[in-house]
Design a protein around this motif. Sequence first.
Motif, PDB file in Angstrom:
ATOM      1  N   ARG A  11     -95.056 -10.283   2.845  1.00  0.00           N
ATOM      2  CA  ARG A  11     -94.856  -8.830   2.792  1.00  0.00           C
ATOM      3  C   ARG A  11     -93.668  -8.421   3.640  1.00  0.00           C
ATOM      4  O   ARG A  11     -92.836  -7.612   3.232  1.00  0.00           O
ATOM      5  CB  ARG A  11     -96.106  -8.117   3.296  1.00  0.00           C
ATOM      6  CG  ARG A  11     -97.325  -8.240   2.413  1.00  0.00           C
ATOM      7  CD  ARG A  11     -98.561  -7.691   3.100  1.00  0.00           C
ATOM      8  NE  ARG A  11     -98.398  -6.309   3.503  1.00  0.00           N
ATOM      9  CZ  ARG A  11     -99.257  -5.645   4.270  1.00  0.00           C
ATOM     10  NH1 ARG A  11    -100.334  -6.275   4.748  1.00  0.00           N
ATOM     11  NH2 ARG A  11     -99.061  -4.385   4.573  1.00  0.00           N
ATOM     12  N   ASP A  68     -95.256  -3.651   8.546  1.00  0.00           N
ATOM     13  CA  ASP A  68     -95.409  -5.056   8.158  1.00  0.00           C
ATOM     14  C   ASP A  68     -95.232  -5.987   9.354  1.00  0.00           C
ATOM     15  O   ASP A  68     -95.900  -7.020   9.453  1.00  0.00           O
ATOM     16  CB  ASP A  68     -94.397  -5.409   7.067  1.00  0.00           C
ATOM     17  CG  ASP A  68     -94.711  -4.711   5.754  1.00  0.00           C
ATOM     18  OD1 ASP A  68     -95.820  -4.174   5.637  1.00  0.00           O
ATOM     19  OD2 ASP A  68     -93.845  -4.704   4.854  1.00  0.00           O
ATOM     20  N   LYS A 105     -96.334  -1.459  -3.439  1.00  0.00           N
ATOM     21  CA  LYS A 105     -96.283  -2.663  -2.606  1.00  0.00           C
ATOM     22  C   LYS A 105     -97.541  -2.788  -1.749  1.00  0.00           C
ATOM     23  O   LYS A 105     -98.140  -3.880  -1.638  1.00  0.00           O
ATOM     24  CB  LYS A 105     -95.046  -2.628  -1.719  1.00  0.00           C
ATOM     25  CG  LYS A 105     -94.867  -3.857  -0.834  1.00  0.00           C
ATOM     26  CD  LYS A 105     -93.592  -3.732  -0.022  1.00  0.00           C
ATOM     27  CE  LYS A 105     -93.361  -5.008   0.783  1.00  0.00           C
ATOM     28  NZ  LYS A 105     -94.459  -5.289   1.711  1.00  0.00           N
ATOM     29  N   ASN A 106     -97.967  -1.704  -1.135  1.00  0.00           N
ATOM     30  CA  ASN A 106     -99.160  -1.751  -0.289  1.00  0.00           C
ATOM     31  C   ASN A 106    -100.404  -2.060  -1.107  1.00  0.00           C
ATOM     32  O   ASN A 106    -101.310  -2.777  -0.656  1.00  0.00           O
ATOM     33  CB  ASN A 106     -99.334  -0.429   0.454  1.00  0.00           C
ATOM     34  CG  ASN A 106     -98.324  -0.262   1.578  1.00  0.00           C
ATOM     35  OD1 ASN A 106     -97.774  -1.249   2.073  1.00  0.00           O
ATOM     36  ND2 ASN A 106     -98.055   0.977   1.966  1.00  0.00           N
ATOM     37  N   ASP A 160    -100.342  -5.772  -1.736  1.00  0.00           N
ATOM     38  CA  ASP A 160    -100.610  -6.545  -0.522  1.00  0.00           C
ATOM     39  C   ASP A 160    -102.089  -6.484  -0.146  1.00  0.00           C
ATOM     40  O   ASP A 160    -102.703  -7.493   0.210  1.00  0.00           O
ATOM     41  CB  ASP A 160     -99.755  -6.019   0.635  1.00  0.00           C
ATOM     42  CG  ASP A 160     -98.275  -6.281   0.414  1.00  0.00           C
ATOM     43  OD1 ASP A 160     -97.956  -7.200  -0.357  1.00  0.00           O
ATOM     44  OD2 ASP A 160     -97.440  -5.559   1.002  1.00  0.00           O
TER      45      ASP A 160
END
Length: 468
Positions: A160, A195, A438-439, A442
């Motif tokens: 990430r 991150d 993206k989160n 992840d």
Amino acid sequence: MKKLIILLLFITTGLNAQNTGNPGLSLEECIQLALDNNINLKRSHLQAETEKLNFRGTKSQVLPTINGSYNYAINKGRSIDPYTNDVIDQQFNYSNAGLRLSAQIFNGFELRNSIQRDRYNLEAAEAEKEATKQQLILDVTLAYFQVLNNRDLLNLAKLRLESTHQQTDRLKILNEQGEGNPADYTDIKGQLNNDQSAVIAAENQLEQSKLNLSSLLNMDSEVNVEEFQVLPEMDKYELSTEEIYSESLENLEVFDGQRLRINAAEEDVAVSRSLYSPEISLFAQLNTNYSSLASLLNETGTQIVETGQFINIDGTNYAVQANQGQFSQQDIPYFDQLNNNLSSVAGVSVNIPIFNGFRAKRSVALKKIQLEDARLELENTKNDYLQAIKQAHADMEAAYEDYYVLQEQVNAYEESYRVNEIRFGNGVSNIVEYIISKNNLDRSRINLANARYGFLIRVRILDYYRGV
């Protein structure tokens, strides 16, 4: 289950190693180190050895006891002559020696019940030692899996961070060139900080799990585990909680140990009841003594001596004379005295309890309480294990179902992220959409990894409860 067994064998052999320079420890090696070094396991061995010595000591009480005694002393002042029993006032040497034998014939079966009690305690200690070993193997396995899980989570956090770094570098160039929205650059920097923090937290979690594993292995240095890829196939666990609990009652040493402790407590009650019974024993004793005053008088001859009396013959007194024996005094040798003064005694002793301040009654009542406590301890352990089995089984089923749901979720978020990354790179979408996408990806990957290891850990726990 067959695939799960293959998976565990795969783990212990460390196939598909990724780091051949430092392969680390396999699960099998960690378990062996724990069995060699763990302090709690060593203490359970000592407890078993203690019970073994107690059992041997109790059994030896069936043998008669033989004790010898000896003393040598110098006596001064007024005392009794041990040879003549006369009162004397002089210095002399004396010595006594004796040998005593005692054998118990009957004592209300106290000894028999004590032997049986200590035999149960010995068997219980052996079972508890095996139970400690089983628990240690489970703890090491779970700690090993936790290290692997945390290492995977750290790798995900680093991926990430690397992805965010790439976007940050790209937006930095655009921002320096005056292109795009400046807020996009500051937003991605904030995401980069998140991150970075996630990597730090993941590194700490990994370090904590390694320390936990090191503690179980009783090692001062950090433990590194093997690099391997876990097989993705997971079979559904077919056994119910009732079946697992039934096997645990039959196979787990912890239950055997507590059952044996109950047996020992029952024998202890019988031992206490023997205080009400008479005790019969045989005894024999051999004694002898020596005194420096002891002596013999030897006749050496005779001589004529006047008696102090007179007879009158025709008016003349004549002294009366007589033959008198002559003697010399001779000390009796030490060993001759010991041999001459031997005496022996043998008999039967009967000790009948009449009143002992209710000691027997209190002792029996106390042992009954301890017996009931041992029974309650077993029932409490059964309840604890049943609840633990139900919880582990429910968690296992939830992790199994969650795993396949999360697989679909990861696939969906991967596609969503792929699209949003392209759109964001081409300036079609904004930074908010990219970060959200993206989160989401992840988090779903982290949840998938947790579900995978969560399932494997619960399966291993359930296998432990089954005693396999």
